[in-house]
Write an enzyme that holds these catalytic residues in place. Structure first.
Site, PDB file in Angstrom:
ATOM      1  N   TYR A  48      25.102  26.177  70.972  1.00 42.76           N
ATOM      2  CA  TYR A  48      24.631  25.111  71.877  1.00 42.76           C
ATOM      3  C   TYR A  48      23.685  25.673  72.936  1.00 42.76           C
ATOM      4  O   TYR A  48      22.627  25.099  73.220  1.00 42.76           O
ATOM      5  CB  TYR A  48      25.872  24.480  72.519  1.00 42.76           C
TER       6      TYR A  48
ATOM      7  N   LYS B 244      19.779  24.690  73.487  1.00 38.35           N
ATOM      8  CA  LYS B 244      19.295  24.147  74.766  1.00 38.35           C
ATOM      9  C   LYS B 244      18.234  25.057  75.386  1.00 38.35           C
ATOM     10  O   LYS B 244      17.280  24.579  76.004  1.00 38.35           O
ATOM     11  CB  LYS B 244      20.466  23.920  75.725  1.00 38.35           C
TER      12      LYS B 244
HETATM   13  P1  NDP Z   1      28.008  11.997  73.794  1.00 38.39           P
HETATM   14  O1  NDP Z   1      28.711  12.806  72.762  1.00 38.39           O
HETATM   15  O2  NDP Z   1      28.789  11.096  74.665  1.00 38.39           O
HETATM   16  O3  NDP Z   1      26.836  11.127  73.092  1.00 38.39           O
HETATM   17  C1  NDP Z   1      25.961  11.724  72.174  1.00 38.39           C
HETATM   18  C2  NDP Z   1      25.034  10.669  71.618  1.00 38.39           C
HETATM   19  O4  NDP Z   1      24.166  11.294  70.658  1.00 38.39           O
HETATM   20  C3  NDP Z   1      25.767   9.560  70.886  1.00 38.39           C
HETATM   21  O5  NDP Z   1      25.085   8.342  71.109  1.00 38.39           O
HETATM   22  C4  NDP Z   1      25.655   9.982  69.420  1.00 38.39           C
HETATM   23  O6  NDP Z   1      25.786   8.839  68.582  1.00 38.39           O
HETATM   24  C5  NDP Z   1      24.244  10.561  69.417  1.00 38.39           C
HETATM   25  N1  NDP Z   1      23.961  11.497  68.335  1.00 38.39           N
HETATM   26  C6  NDP Z   1      24.654  12.607  67.967  1.00 38.39           C
HETATM   27  N2  NDP Z   1      24.071  13.186  66.911  1.00 38.39           N
HETATM   28  C7  NDP Z   1      22.984  12.436  66.601  1.00 38.39           C
HETATM   29  C8  NDP Z   1      21.982  12.520  65.593  1.00 38.39           C
HETATM   30  N3  NDP Z   1      21.995  13.491  64.681  1.00 38.39           N
HETATM   31  N4  NDP Z   1      21.012  11.582  65.578  1.00 38.39           N
HETATM   32  C9  NDP Z   1      20.996  10.577  66.476  1.00 38.39           C
HETATM   33  N5  NDP Z   1      21.919  10.453  67.456  1.00 38.39           N
HETATM   34  C10 NDP Z   1      22.904  11.363  67.491  1.00 38.39           C
HETATM   35  O7  NDP Z   1      27.162  13.051  74.652  1.00 38.39           O
HETATM   36  P2  NDP Z   1      26.673  13.034  76.181  1.00 38.39           P
HETATM   37  O8  NDP Z   1      26.253  11.674  76.572  1.00 38.39           O
HETATM   38  O9  NDP Z   1      27.650  13.763  76.982  1.00 38.39           O
HETATM   39  O10 NDP Z   1      25.389  13.997  76.040  1.00 38.39           O
HETATM   40  C11 NDP Z   1      24.072  13.518  75.903  1.00 38.39           C
HETATM   41  C12 NDP Z   1      23.117  14.714  75.967  1.00 38.39           C
HETATM   42  O11 NDP Z   1      23.316  15.402  77.213  1.00 38.39           O
HETATM   43  C13 NDP Z   1      23.333  15.749  74.871  1.00 38.39           C
HETATM   44  O12 NDP Z   1      22.094  16.285  74.477  1.00 38.39           O
HETATM   45  C14 NDP Z   1      24.157  16.814  75.558  1.00 38.39           C
HETATM   46  O13 NDP Z   1      24.003  18.073  74.960  1.00 38.39           O
HETATM   47  C15 NDP Z   1      23.561  16.760  76.958  1.00 38.39           C
HETATM   48  N6  NDP Z   1      24.438  17.317  77.976  1.00 38.39           N
HETATM   49  C16 NDP Z   1      25.644  16.733  78.267  1.00 38.39           C
HETATM   50  C17 NDP Z   1      26.461  17.284  79.244  1.00 38.39           C
HETATM   51  C18 NDP Z   1      27.786  16.697  79.621  1.00 38.39           C
HETATM   52  O14 NDP Z   1      28.460  17.301  80.487  1.00 38.39           O
HETATM   53  N7  NDP Z   1      28.206  15.588  79.079  1.00 38.39           N
HETATM   54  C19 NDP Z   1      26.054  18.494  79.981  1.00 38.39           C
HETATM   55  C20 NDP Z   1      24.766  19.003  79.605  1.00 38.39           C
HETATM   56  C21 NDP Z   1      23.994  18.422  78.643  1.00 38.39           C
HETATM   57  P3  NDP Z   1      26.225   8.961  67.013  1.00 38.39           P
HETATM   58  O15 NDP Z   1      27.353   9.923  66.960  1.00 38.39           O
HETATM   59  O16 NDP Z   1      26.569   7.551  66.626  1.00 38.39           O
HETATM   60  O17 NDP Z   1      25.014   9.434  66.300  1.00 38.39           O
END
Ligand code: NDP
Length: 240
Positions: free
Chosen positions: A148, A152
């Site tokens: 990861y 990133k």
């Molecule tokens: P969630 O797991 O809550 O949501 C992830 C979203 O991405 C879902 O809508 C999921 O929907 C979608 N997703 C996953 N894989 C795919 C794919 N291959 N194609 C299209 N959509 C996809 O994550 P967060 O909201 O917490 O995180 C959002 C972003 O922020 C990410 O990039 C994460 O790395 C980053 N981030 C989050 C942090 C945190 O503390 N939460 C900290 C730092 C960064 P579905 O599974 O239906 O495809």
């Protein structure tokens, strides 16, 4: 506000940070195409400005199809937020090739695919705003997250390079690096792990999805005319 309605794409927008960003951009008056893989969750949106499209960002054909649908519907793409991301945590010693490849494919290659699929349109428009969601882990590293953190960190390099390539056409490209935000992704941590992270956050609390969405909205709005190629942490001071 410009005289035309802006069109945005937000990936990974069925929940968490992506959903908060999509709703914030719609509230600001943009048409917003939201994508994720799970149709049932994605179709819970009830907002006339929001167009759900099922797409997996790790598959270039699906990304091209997403972009074509948005262009057919709205005729432009002004804003892209690459937010889709997954984790497959493990210590490097135990990490399978599959865990490495899946995380790189979705988080980094997916971001590249979407940028590549929209950039020609933005160059033609001589206007665009791209925000890639990175993580403070991509800057600071984290045990158990070599895959990861590498993805990133890769997003940060991609962002800076693309920002330099397209600045002359008024396309601004930035990365936002959240710290610890309260979403499904962080629900997997134990109470003890959560408390230990909070103990290291100078502002003394976990972040909320709105904290990230507000910054993204600022970066993609026309209030921002002079910030590009930057990585901005939204982490309560976790990494200073
Ligand atoms: P969630 O797991 O809550 O949501 C992830 C979203 O991405 C879902 O809508 C999921 O929907 C979608 N997703 C996953 N894989 C795919 C794919 N291959 N194609 C299209 N959509 C996809 O994550 P967060 O909201 O917490 O995180 C959002 C972003 O922020 C990410 O990039 C994460 O790395 C980053 N981030 C989050 C942090 C945190 O503390 N939460 C900290 C730092 C960064 P579905 O599974 O239906 O495809």
């Amino acid at each position: 506000m410009s005289e035309f309605t802006k069109t945005a794409i937000v990936t990974g927008a069925s929940r968490g940070i992506g959903k908060a960003i999509a709703l914030r951009l719609a509230e600001a008056g943009m048409n917003v195409a939201v994508c994720a893989r799970n149709e049932a969750i994605l179709s819970t949106y009830n907002d006339s400005r929001i167009m759900p499209v099922i797409a997996d960002v790790s598959d270039f054909n699906q990304v091209e199809e997403l972009v074509n649908q948005v262009l057919e519907q709205f005729g432009r793409i002004d804003v892209v937020v690459n937010n889709a991301g997954i984790t497959r945590d493990n210590l490097l010693m135990r990490m399978s090739n599959e865990e490495w490849e899946q995380v790189l494919q979705v988080n980094l290659t997916g971001t590249f695919y979407v940028c590549r699929a929209v950039i020609r349109q933005m160059l033609k428009q001589r206007y665009g705003r791209i925000v890639n969601i990175a993580s403070v882990v991509g800057v600071a590293g984290n045990p158990g997250q070599a895959n990861y953190a590498a993805a990133k960190a890769g997003i940060i390099g991609l962002t800076k390079s693309l920002a330099k390539e397209v600045a002359s056409r008024q396309i601004l490209v930035n990365a936002v690096a959240p710290g610890y935000i309260d979403t499904d992704m962080t629900q997997v941590l134990s109470e003890q792990q959560k408390q230990s992270i909070v103990n290291h956050i100078p502002l003394g609390r976990v972040g909320q999805v709105g904290d990230v969405a507000e910054l993204v909205h600022y970066l993609v709005s026309d209030t921002n005319m002079y910030i590009t190629g930057q990585v901005i942490n939204v982490d309560g001071g976790l990494v200073i």
